[in-house]
Design a protein around this motif. Structure first.
Motif, PDB file in Angstrom:
ATOM      1  N   MET A 200       5.979  -0.182  -1.134  1.00  0.00           N
ATOM      2  CA  MET A 200       4.903   0.413  -0.880  1.00  0.00           C
ATOM      3  C   MET A 200       4.078  -0.596  -0.189  1.00  0.00           C
ATOM      4  O   MET A 200       4.034  -1.896  -0.494  1.00  0.00           O
ATOM      5  N   VAL A 201       3.415  -0.357   0.792  1.00  0.00           N
ATOM      6  CA  VAL A 201       2.611  -1.273   1.603  1.00  0.00           C
ATOM      7  C   VAL A 201       1.142  -1.436   0.943  1.00  0.00           C
ATOM      8  O   VAL A 201       0.830  -0.535   0.202  1.00  0.00           O
ATOM      9  N   GLN A 202       0.424  -2.608   1.356  1.00  0.00           N
ATOM     10  CA  GLN A 202      -0.934  -2.613   0.836  1.00  0.00           C
ATOM     11  C   GLN A 202      -1.948  -1.525   1.160  1.00  0.00           C
ATOM     12  O   GLN A 202      -1.903  -1.041   2.426  1.00  0.00           O
ATOM     13  N   PRO A 203      -2.390  -0.912   0.057  1.00  0.00           N
ATOM     14  CA  PRO A 203      -3.400   0.052   0.340  1.00  0.00           C
ATOM     15  C   PRO A 203      -4.740  -0.265   1.355  1.00  0.00           C
ATOM     16  O   PRO A 203      -5.093  -1.415   1.254  1.00  0.00           O
ATOM     17  N   PRO A 204      -5.249   0.626   1.993  1.00  0.00           N
ATOM     18  CA  PRO A 204      -6.259   0.134   2.742  1.00  0.00           C
ATOM     19  C   PRO A 204      -7.800   0.185   2.227  1.00  0.00           C
ATOM     20  O   PRO A 204      -8.691   0.982   2.370  1.00  0.00           O
ATOM     21  N   HIS A 205      -7.653  -0.316   0.938  1.00  0.00           N
ATOM     22  CA  HIS A 205      -8.936  -0.457   0.115  1.00  0.00           C
ATOM     23  C   HIS A 205      -9.361  -1.973   0.065  1.00  0.00           C
ATOM     24  O   HIS A 205      -8.544  -2.961   0.180  1.00  0.00           O
TER      25      HIS A 205
END
Length: 324
Positions: A200-205
């Motif tokens: 999983m890639v880094q979330p946009p938060h």
């Protein structure tokens, strides 16, 4: 005594100030669509506000993935939750993200799943989101029970106990989610076994991903906001145990023996995974090791690596597998 960073200290103040409001009448104002007349909860004092409101800890849905060989942010020992479903590439869900979001709603090979992590119990469980022909989507309620996350589903607004995978309030009370056999290991271990696997890639938060907001928590003598009984047999409250069903094997025993064959299971321990709840930076956490649980046919078995106090709270009559 563990050291609280600024985030955890602020959370503590909110939690202590809100604990007196733990009763169903109070929660009805916040949750008007939840049927509190349907519940398995007998002592509402057990349910506390976790500080953030409903969805204040934002669960993730439809996460994005890249090939493991493309990932450059994650440290070698950083913990990831691994899920393998037949016909699909293995997927890794890093705790550097789940510590801040706690739930990931995803779909693999047509199977809708919820990958969950409760930092206060160190409980990492993966569930099938299908219930009676309906696919649920889970969020973080902001409530705790025995220091364990209370999830909720957006479709019926029922509350679910994460450690049990069971609905405890609302229309679906008593319903159990199907537990899937995910496991935790260090990032380098996952890379070695699945170089072409997905991560999983880094979330946009806007979060401090890779940081541990619960610094030194698993070195504490007592769990956070827990007033229940402590574990028997002299086992420390925040020591790790491997739970399979209603049985629990102390991690210290597994570390010493490395392989235990009991109750039709083979449980193995190996070094190479950092604690997500130790150092301020997850990649620098002490090595607590990785666990695999397999049955007699070599198949992965659903299990949890959780803190001893949480196991004792939810399975008070469970069996402690202490060995000789």
């Amino acid at each position: 005594m563990f050291l609280l960073n600024h985030l955890f200290a602020a959370l503590l103040l909110v939690l202590l100030g809100s604990s007196a409001s733990a009763n169903p009448d109070f929660w009805k104002h916040e949750w008007p669509e939840t049927d509190f007349a349907k519940t398995s909860v007998t002592n509402w004092v057990e349910i506390l506000s976790g500080g953030p409101p409903k969805d204040g800890i934002p669960a993730l849905s439809d996460p994005q993935f890249i090939r493991a060989e493309q990932e450059t942010r994650i440290g070698a020992l950083e913990p990831v939750i691994v899920l393998e479903i037949a016909g699909s590439d293995p997927r890794a869900y890093p705790l550097r993200y789940l510590t801040w979001h706690e739930i990931v709603n995803d779909t693999i090979g047509g199977v809708p799943i919820a990958v969950t992590f409760c930092p206060l119990c160190n409980s990492a469980l993966t569930f099938d989101r299908r219930v009676a022909g309906q696919t649920l989507t889970f969020g973080v309620s902001g409530k705790l029970r025995n220091s364990d996350m209370v999830m909720y589903d957006r479709e019926t607004q029922s509350w679910w106990q994460q450690a049990l995978g069971t609905a405890i309030v609302g229309d679906l009370t008593g319903t159990e989610l199907h537990l899937l056999p995910s496991y935790m290991q260090g990032w380098a271990q996952y890379m070695a076994e699945n170089p072409s696997g997905l991560v999983m890639v880094q979330p946009p938060h806007n979060r401090r991903y890779g940081r541990n907001p619960y610094e030194r928590y698993d070195s504490s003598k007592r769990p956070f906001l827990y007033s229940g009984e402590l574990p028997p047999h002299g086992i420390e409250a925040l020591s790790r145990v491997v739970r399979v069903g209603a049985r629990a094997w102390p991690m210290q025993r597994l570390r010493e023996e490395t392989v235990v064959r009991e109750a039709g299971l083979e449980i193995s321990w190996r070094q190479g995974q950092a604690s997500a709840l130790d150092a301020g930076t997850m990649a620098k956490g002490r090595d607590v090791g990785s666990i695999r649980v397999k049955d007699g046919q070599g198949r992965d078995v659903p299990h949890d690596v959780m803190f001893a106090f949480a196991y004792h709270a939810f399975w008070p009559d469970g069996t402690w597998m202490l060995g000789n």
